[in-house]
Design an enzyme around this catalytic site. Sequence first.
Site, PDB file in Angstrom:
ATOM      1  N   GLU A  26       0.836  -1.199   0.000  1.00 14.27           N
ATOM      2  CA  GLU A  26       0.000   0.000   0.000  1.00 14.27           C
ATOM      3  C   GLU A  26       0.875   1.256   0.000  1.00 14.27           C
ATOM      4  O   GLU A  26       1.664   1.462   0.921  1.00 14.27           O
ATOM      5  CB  GLU A  26      -0.917  -0.021   1.231  1.00 14.27           C
ATOM      6  CG  GLU A  26      -1.860  -1.221   1.245  1.00 14.27           C
ATOM      7  CD  GLU A  26      -2.452  -1.488   2.613  1.00 14.27           C
ATOM      8  OE1 GLU A  26      -2.341  -0.616   3.510  1.00 14.27           O
ATOM      9  OE2 GLU A  26      -3.022  -2.579   2.808  1.00 14.27           O
ATOM     10  N   GLU A  57      -4.403  -6.809   3.024  1.00 13.55           N
ATOM     11  CA  GLU A  57      -3.194  -7.510   3.459  1.00 13.55           C
ATOM     12  C   GLU A  57      -3.237  -8.984   3.068  1.00 13.55           C
ATOM     13  O   GLU A  57      -2.213  -9.562   2.679  1.00 13.55           O
ATOM     14  CB  GLU A  57      -3.010  -7.346   4.965  1.00 13.55           C
ATOM     15  CG  GLU A  57      -2.505  -5.974   5.391  1.00 13.55           C
ATOM     16  CD  GLU A  57      -3.554  -4.879   5.236  1.00 13.55           C
ATOM     17  OE1 GLU A  57      -3.175  -3.707   5.053  1.00 13.55           O
ATOM     18  OE2 GLU A  57      -4.760  -5.204   5.293  1.00 13.55           O
ATOM     19  N   ASP A  82       0.483  -3.938  12.808  1.00 18.87           N
ATOM     20  CA  ASP A  82      -0.864  -4.129  13.334  1.00 18.87           C
ATOM     21  C   ASP A  82      -1.847  -4.583  12.267  1.00 18.87           C
ATOM     22  O   ASP A  82      -2.902  -5.144  12.578  1.00 18.87           O
ATOM     23  CB  ASP A  82      -1.384  -2.825  13.943  1.00 18.87           C
ATOM     24  CG  ASP A  82      -0.389  -2.164  14.875  1.00 18.87           C
ATOM     25  OD1 ASP A  82       0.731  -1.857  14.418  1.00 18.87           O
ATOM     26  OD2 ASP A  82      -0.724  -1.943  16.043  1.00 18.87           O
ATOM     27  N   HIS A 126      -1.417   1.071  15.643  1.00 17.93           N
ATOM     28  CA  HIS A 126      -0.192   1.415  14.925  1.00 17.93           C
ATOM     29  C   HIS A 126       1.044   1.196  15.801  1.00 17.93           C
ATOM     30  O   HIS A 126       2.085   1.790  15.556  1.00 17.93           O
ATOM     31  CB  HIS A 126      -0.210   2.881  14.466  1.00 17.93           C
ATOM     32  CG  HIS A 126      -1.323   3.211  13.531  1.00 17.93           C
ATOM     33  ND1 HIS A 126      -2.596   3.463  13.955  1.00 17.93           N
ATOM     34  CD2 HIS A 126      -1.349   3.306  12.178  1.00 17.93           C
ATOM     35  CE1 HIS A 126      -3.367   3.725  12.907  1.00 17.93           C
ATOM     36  NE2 HIS A 126      -2.639   3.627  11.818  1.00 17.93           N
TER      37      HIS A 126
END
Length: 334
Positions: A26, A57, A82, A126
């Site tokens: 990404e 993902e 994460d 995060h």
Amino acid sequence: MNMIQAINSALDLLLARDPDIVVMGEDVGYFGGVFRATEGLQKKYGKTRVFDTPITELGIVGVSVGMAAYGLRPVPEIQFADYIYPALDQLVSEAARLRYRSAGEFTAPITVRSPFGGGIFGGQTHSQSPEGIFTHVAGLKTVIPSNPHDAKGLLIAAIEDNDPVIFFEPKRIYNGPFDGHYDRPARAWSGHPEAEVPEGYYRIPLGTARIVREGNDVTILCYGTMVHVATSVVAEKGVDAEVIDLRTLVPLDIETIEASVKKTGRCVVVHEATRTGGFGAELSALVQEHCFHSLEAPVERVTGWDTPYPHSLEWAYFPGPVRLGEALRRVMEE
């Protein structure tokens, strides 16, 4: 170089050397990655070698498994560690097992890069440190560098490895080392000896730990950001500690660990992931198995708490100088 530049240098070098290497994820293409680790690579190598993916993902890693089976050497980026959980099935059930279930006919030379860990006020989604999940999976290798020099050499070795590698990059030290004090900014890597990164090719073999500081009284086992916390605390407290940067958790350099603990007779393990089921438990067990008769005190663990990452209490969660100093005092008093 700082760590981001060292990672970019490794990717640049290998993209030029091997046409089978592709970088994907990404925002890694035109944007150059959220931390700019892939900046300039798409412009240099084109959209078929460095390309953006949808926000999926599972798809990123699943496509990487197919690419690897076909003969490519994909380097997918998961934007934050994460976010990696949707891809667990592809990593655990496909990538980790491909070489074994095909009796070596197919391999999965995939290197999954991802920023991980806390220290930047990223909140619960995060800041996690999920390395313990992957070290449990047979067939996966797990690498965590602590400085720019090692980041480049280890990443080159990981990408060239024929097995899948999880390459976690501690984002707290992307731009400079850190001493564990929340009220002190990270220092710039410029001028730091570990920021002396050769421009050309070199590799650091997976499974080799590094003795950061030699000592005789206690062994500190750590990796990633915690290496800088440990060295700072040892200097502040004046402890004659041997600090070992594991660098790779799987494969693990048990020989270096064993030699150190047998010399010092004491051991403290430090990581920022949660305590229960963390990699520190495995390290403690291995030290007991290999060094029991040399131990002068129980192995101490300094870790994150068994709670979801608390954004408002980040620095209480983050293992820092106070908790590590207390652990060193306890183990030295035994």
